[in-house]
Design an enzyme around this catalytic site. Structure first.
Site, PDB file in Angstrom:
ATOM      1  N   ASP A 146      46.472  43.875  38.212  1.00 30.27           N
ATOM      2  CA  ASP A 146      47.027  42.539  38.427  1.00 30.27           C
ATOM      3  C   ASP A 146      46.125  41.466  37.834  1.00 30.27           C
ATOM      4  OD1 ASP A 146      48.963  40.748  39.158  1.00 30.27           O
ATOM      5  OD2 ASP A 146      48.299  40.563  41.233  1.00 30.27           O
ATOM      6  N   THR A 151      50.766  35.409  50.480  1.00 33.83           N
ATOM      7  CA  THR A 151      51.947  35.983  51.111  1.00 33.83           C
ATOM      8  C   THR A 151      51.586  36.767  52.362  1.00 33.83           C
ATOM      9  OG1 THR A 151      52.694  36.275  48.872  1.00 33.83           O
ATOM     10  CG2 THR A 151      54.079  37.192  50.586  1.00 33.83           C
ATOM     11  N   TYR A 152      50.470  37.440  52.316  1.00 36.66           N
ATOM     12  CA  TYR A 152      50.149  38.240  53.490  1.00 36.66           C
ATOM     13  C   TYR A 152      48.852  37.819  54.168  1.00 36.66           C
ATOM     14  CZ  TYR A 152      46.645  41.113  51.054  1.00 36.66           C
ATOM     15  OH  TYR A 152      45.533  41.548  50.402  1.00 36.66           O
ATOM     16  N   ALA A 153      48.353  36.667  53.780  1.00 33.23           N
ATOM     17  CA  ALA A 153      47.080  36.257  54.358  1.00 33.23           C
ATOM     18  C   ALA A 153      46.945  34.744  54.408  1.00 33.23           C
ATOM     19  CB  ALA A 153      45.934  36.840  53.535  1.00 33.23           C
ATOM     20  N   VAL A 154      46.147  34.276  55.352  1.00 35.00           N
ATOM     21  CA  VAL A 154      45.763  32.874  55.394  1.00 35.00           C
ATOM     22  C   VAL A 154      44.281  32.842  55.069  1.00 35.00           C
ATOM     23  CG1 VAL A 154      45.593  30.822  56.837  1.00 35.00           C
ATOM     24  CG2 VAL A 154      47.434  32.465  57.207  1.00 35.00           C
ATOM     25  N   VAL A 168      42.178  26.751  53.927  1.00 35.93           N
ATOM     26  CA  VAL A 168      42.193  26.259  52.548  1.00 35.93           C
ATOM     27  C   VAL A 168      43.360  26.788  51.733  1.00 35.93           C
ATOM     28  CG1 VAL A 168      39.741  25.772  52.329  1.00 35.93           C
ATOM     29  CG2 VAL A 168      40.578  28.058  51.793  1.00 35.93           C
TER      30      VAL A 168
END
Ligand SMILES: Nc1ncnc2c1ncn2[C@@H]1O[C@H](COP(=O)(O)OP(=O)(O)OP(=O)(O)O)[C@@H](O)[C@H]1O
Ligand SMILES: [Mg+2]
Lengths: 370, 361
Positions: A137, A25-28, A21
Site C-alpha cells: 500500500d 477507518t478503523y482507528a482514531v 488529531v
C-alpha cells in the site's frame, strides 16, 4: 488483578493521550506523550470487538510487522497496550506526510529534494523486501515525515510475507492509482515488484506535483496506464494476455517519458522507466534501484533537515484529517483520501482475503509442501 | 544463555542463508521469548504458587475453611495438561488442512500464553481454540469464525472470541514467530549446493525423518530455549548425523580451528535429548486425573455466573465508573479555568470538548 492485566496497566500508565488529531477507518489517532519524558507520540486507538471475526486483519498485520521492523525509514512502534477492548498502538509522532507536502503549492521542490525522498523511501522498502515483506500500500499518504525531515514508511495494514514463492495471494491490494498492471489483470502470484511499481508512481508524482496515473475505476486505471506508457506488446510482457482478468483495453502508442517530464535528467528518466517496466520480473529491484546512477549523479540528495515542509503543520485543522474534505490547495478535484476508502473496503472482514472454507481447503491442498 | 556462541554463529549463517539474519536478531522472539530451562521452571512455579494463593483466598472469602481440602495443581501438572492440548492442535489443523505455519504458530502461542497465565485461571481447551484461530489470521490464512466453530464440535464463537484479546495481550502483541521447520527447509536447500554432498547422500526420506523430529520438538520446550536453526540442525542430526556434520562444517567461519560440528555438539545433544525423551503426547490417563482435579480447584472468579465472578465484575465496574467521573470532572474544571468567561462558554463547545474525552481508559 492478573499478572497480564497488571503489566498492561503499567504500560498504559507510561503514555498520556492529549488530543485527537485524526481518524482513519478503523482507528482514531491521538497526539500524546510519554509521561516520564514528555516525548511527543501518536496513539492510534483501534476499536476491536466490533468485528464478527474478532481482531481485524489490518490491525493484526500492522501490529505484527511493526513489532518486528526497526529501521530509520520505517515508522517506529514504541509500545502496544489495551484499554477495555481497544488496542492502542504508540507510534512515533510524525508531523506530516508526503501527500500534504506534494499538495502544498507554496513549496518548491528541487531535484535534490526529490532524490532525498526517493532514497529514504527505497531504504525503508529495501529493509522490508530484504526481510521478505511486501508493503502492498505504498502511496504518498503513507510516507510520513518526521520533524527532522526523515521519511518513514507507515500503514502496514496490508503487509504480508512472501517467503513462499508460488503462494497464491489476493490481487485486491494497493490503492488504485499506485497499483501495478499485473494486479489489475488479476495476477495472484506476484512479488516485491508490486511495491516497485508504486514507488515509480510516487517518483513521477513528486516531479509532476499531481498523481501520475489517476484512474477512475479499475478498468479506467489500465487505460490510464496504457495511455501514459503505451499498450504492452507480447514482447514487452510475455504472457500477460493469459492472466486471469486480462481484457484488451485498446491500443495506445508509447510516448517518450521526456514529453511529460520535460525538466528531468537522463538518469532520472532512466530510473523512472525501470520502475515502470510492465513485465514484473524485469522491473528493477529495490537494491538495484538504490545502486542506480541517479543516486550517484549530481545533485546530491538534500539533507533531510533541509527538505521542504508545510509551514502550517503545527495547527492542522481537524477537518483536513478525516478524509472527506478537500485539502486546501489540492490539485484539481483531487480528494485527499478517496482511494483509502477503497482500500479499507477490501480489507474488511468480508473482504476478498477471507475466502469461504471450501475454497481455502482446495487451495491449501495444492499449496501443501510448497 | 542457552545458546552458546558457536551455535549463534551457525544460527546467523542459517538465517543469512535464507536471507533473514537482520530481522531474526531484531525479532521479538529473539528478545522476549527465549529462556534457560531454569528460568522456565522458575516462571512456572511462581505463576502456580501465586495462582494457588489467590484462589485459596477467593475460596476462603466465599466460605471460610473451604480451601483446606482442595488439592491444587502443581506446576508440573499444569504443564501436563497444556501439553495434551498442544497435541490437539495438529489434529485440528489436519482436519482444516491448515498450512504447517498455522499449526506451528498456534502451538507457540499456546506455550507462550502459559508463561503468563495458569490453567487454574484459563482452561487450555478454550485457549487452544483461540490461539489456533488467532494463528490463522496472523499467518495470513484467515477463515471466518463461523466456518471455524461450525467445524469443531461443541464450540461457540464466544469460546473463541472471549479469550482473543487476553491471548493477544499475554503474547504482548508479539505475533510473529520463527519456526524450525522453515530453518530445516533452508538447511535442506543449502545441502543441495554443497559439493561433497552428492545426491545419493541426501535422499528425501532423510528430510522426511528430520521434519518428523521438528514436529516432535513442538511438544516440548525446545523452542523456548533454542533457536529455530539449532532445533532444525538437531532434527537433521537425528535423521542423518553425517549430513548435519557436513552442513555445520561448511558454515564454519574461515580460519576456525575446531570444526563447528564439534563446538555445537553439547547444544545439539541437549536438543536431541529433549526431542527423543519428551517429544510425544502425554499419558492420557494421567492427564485425565489432572483435569478431574482442575474442576475442583479452578478459579471461581473466572467461572461466568459464579458468586466470585459477579463480585469481581461489580468491583471492576465501580472502579471504571469512578475513573470516568474523575476524568469528566477534570475536563470540566479545565474548561472553566481556561476561559475567563467560563460560565458563558456555550453548551455546544462544552459538548465537543467533553466528547473528545477518551472515556475508555
Ligand atoms: N504517527 C503519526 N503521527 C502523527 N499523526 C498521525 C500518525 N499516524 C496517523 N496520524 C494522523 O491520524 C490520521 C489517521 O491515521 P490512520 O493511519 O488511522 O488512517 P489513514 O491512513 O489516514 O486513513 P485510512 O484508515 O482511511 O487509511 C492520519 O491521517 C494522520 O493525520
Ligand atoms: Mg494511511
Amino acid at each position: 488483578m492478573d499478572a497480564v492485566e497488571k503489566a498492561n496497566a503499567e504500560r498504559q500508565k507510561r503514555w498520556v493521550k492529549d488530543r485527537k488529531v485524526g481518524e482513519g477507518t478503523y482507528a482514531v489517532v491521538y497526539q500524546g506523550r510519554e509521561a516520564s519524558t514528555g516525548r511527543k507520540v501518536a496513539i492510534k486507538k483501534i476499536k476491536v470487538g466490533q468485528f464478527k471475526d474478532g481482531l481485524d486483519m489490518s490491525a493484526i498485520r500492522e501490529v505484527k510487522y511493526l513489532r518486528e521492523l526497526h529501521h530509520q525509514n520505517i515508522i517506529e512502534l514504541l509500545d502496544v497496550f489495551s484499554s477495555k477492548t481497544n488496542l492502542n498502538l504508540v507510534l512515533e509522532f510524525l508531523d506530516s506526510d508526503l501527500e500534504m507536502i506534494i499538495q502544498d503549492r507554496s513549496l518548491v521542490f528541487l531535484p535534490a529534494d526529490i532524490k532525498a525522498w526517493m532514497a529514504m523511501t527505497l531504504r525503508g522498502l529495501e529493509f522490508c523486501h530484504r526481510n521478505f515483506m511486501l508493503h502492498r500500500d505504498l502511496k504518498p499518504n503513507n510516507l510520513l515525515i518526521a520533524s527532522d525531515g526523515q521519511l518513514k514508511i507507515a500503514d502496514f495494514g496490508l503487509a504480508r510475507d512472501f517467503a513462499d514463492p508460488g503462494h497464491k495471494m489476493t490481487c485486491q491490494v494497493i490503492t488504485r492509482w499506485y497499483r501495478p498492471p499485473e494486479l489489475l489483470f488479476g495476477c495472484r502470484y506476484y512479488s516485491s515488484a508490486v511495491d516497485i511499481w508504486s514507488v515509480g508512481c510516487i517518483f513521477a508524482e513528486l516531479m509532476l506535483r499531481t498523481p501520475y496515473l489517476p484512474g477512475e475505476s479499475d478498468m479506467d486505471q489500465l487505460k490510464t496506464i496504457f495511455r501514459a506508457l503505451g499498450t504492452p506488446t507480447e514482447e514487452d510482457w510475455p504472457g500477460h494476455t493469459k492472466l486471469p482478468d486480462y481484457v484488451p483495453v485498446g491500443q495506445f502508442p508509447r510516448t517518450p517519458l521526456r514529453d511529460l517530464f520535460t525538466a528531468a535528467s537522463g538518469d532520472t528518466l532512466n530510473l523512472l522507466s525501470r520502475f515502470l517496466v510492465y513485465e514484473p520480473r524485469k522491473r528493477i529491484s529495490v537494491r538495484d534501484a538504490l545502486n542506480h546512477a541517479y543516486f550517484f549523479a549530481l545533485p546530491h540528495p538534500s539533507h533531510p533537515s533541509k527538505l521542504p515542509k508545510p509551514a502550517t503543520q503545527t495547527s492542522r485543522p481537524l477537518e483536513e484529517l478525516d478524509g472527506n474534505v478537500e485539502m486546501a490547495g489540492a490539485g484539481p478535484g483531487v480528494k485527499a483520501n478517496a482511494p483509502n476508502k477503497l482500500k479499507r473496503k477490501l480489507t474488511s472482514p468480508d473482504g476478498t482475503e477471507l475466502r469461504p472454507l471450501a475454497r481455502r481447503l482446495d487451495f491449501t491442498q495444492l499449496a501443501k509442501h510448497s | 544463555m542457552a545458546a552458546d556462541s558457536a551455535a549463534n554463529v551457525v544460527d546467523a549463517q542459517v538465517n543469512s542463508s535464507i536471507g533473514k539474519i537482520s530481522l531474526y536478531e531484531g525479532s521479538t522472539q529473539y528478545k522476549s521469548w527465549r529462556y534457560s530451562p531454569e528460568q522456565l521452571e522458575r516462571i512456572r512455579i511462581s505463576l502456580n504458587v501465586a495462582a494457588v494463593a489467590a484462589i485459596r483466598n477467593t475460596f476462603e472469602a466465599d466460605e471460610p475453611g473451604s480451601s483446606s481440602n482442595v488439592l491444587f495443581l502443581g506446576a508440573g501438572e499444569e504443564q501436563l495438561l497444556v501439553k495434551l492440548y498442544i497435541t490437539k492442535i495438529p489434529q485440528l489443523c489436519g482436519h482444516f488442512r491448515f498450512p504447517e505455519e498455522v499449526e506451528a504458530t498456534a502451538i507457540s502461542y499456546l506455550k507462550r500464553f502459559y508463561l503468563k497465565n495458569t490453567v487454574m485461571d484459563w482452561h487450555p481447551k478454550n485457549v487452544m481454540l483461540t490461539t489456533l484461530f488467532l494463528a490463522t489470521k496472523t499467518t495470513n490464512n484467515p477463515i471466518s469464525l463461523e466456518s471455524y466453530t461450525s467445524n469443531i464440535p461443541k464450540t461457540s464463537s464466544s469460546d473463541v472470541l472471549d479469550l482473543e484479546f487476553l491471548v493477544s495481550q499475554s503474547l504482548n502483541f508479539e505475533l510473529a514467530v520463527w519456526h524450525a521447520h522453515r530453518a530445516l527447509w533452508g538447511i535442506w536447500l543449502d545441502l543441495q549446493s554443497l559439493p561433497d554432498v552428492t545426491e545419493d547422500l541426501r535422499p528425501q526420506d532423510i528430510y522426511d525423518i528430520a521434519i518428523k523430529h521438528v514436529r516432535a520438538s513442538r511438544f516440548t520446550d525446545a523452542e523456548l530455549i533454542y533457536t529455530p536453526s539449532q532445533i532444525a540442525l538437531a532434527s537433521l542430526a537425528l535423521a542423518s548425523p553425517l549430513l548435519a556434520q557436513r552442513w555445520a562444517d561448511s558454515k564454519a567461519p574461515p580460519g576456525s580451528i575446531q570444526p563447528l560440528s564439534e563446538t555445537m555438539e553439547p547444544t545439539l545433544g541437549a536438543i536431541k535429548y529433549i526431542i527423543t525423551q519428551m517429544g510425544h503426547p502425554p499419558d492420557v490417563e494421567a492427564v485425565r486425573e489432572v483435569d478431574r482435579r482442575l474442576k475442583l480447584c479452578k478459579n471461581p472468579e473466572k467461572v461466568p455466573g459464579s458468586k466470585a465472578y459477579l463480585a469481581r465484575q461489580a468491583e471492576e465496574q465501580r472502579r471504571a465508573e469512578e475513573k470516568r467521573h474523575k476524568k469528566a470532572e477534570d475536563v470540566r474544571r479545565a474548561i472553566t479555568e481556561s476561559n475567563p468567561f467560563g460560565n458563558e462558554l456555550n453548551d455546544d463547545e462544552k459538548a465537543t470538548q467533553l466528547a473528545e474525552l477518551d472515556d475508555d481508559d
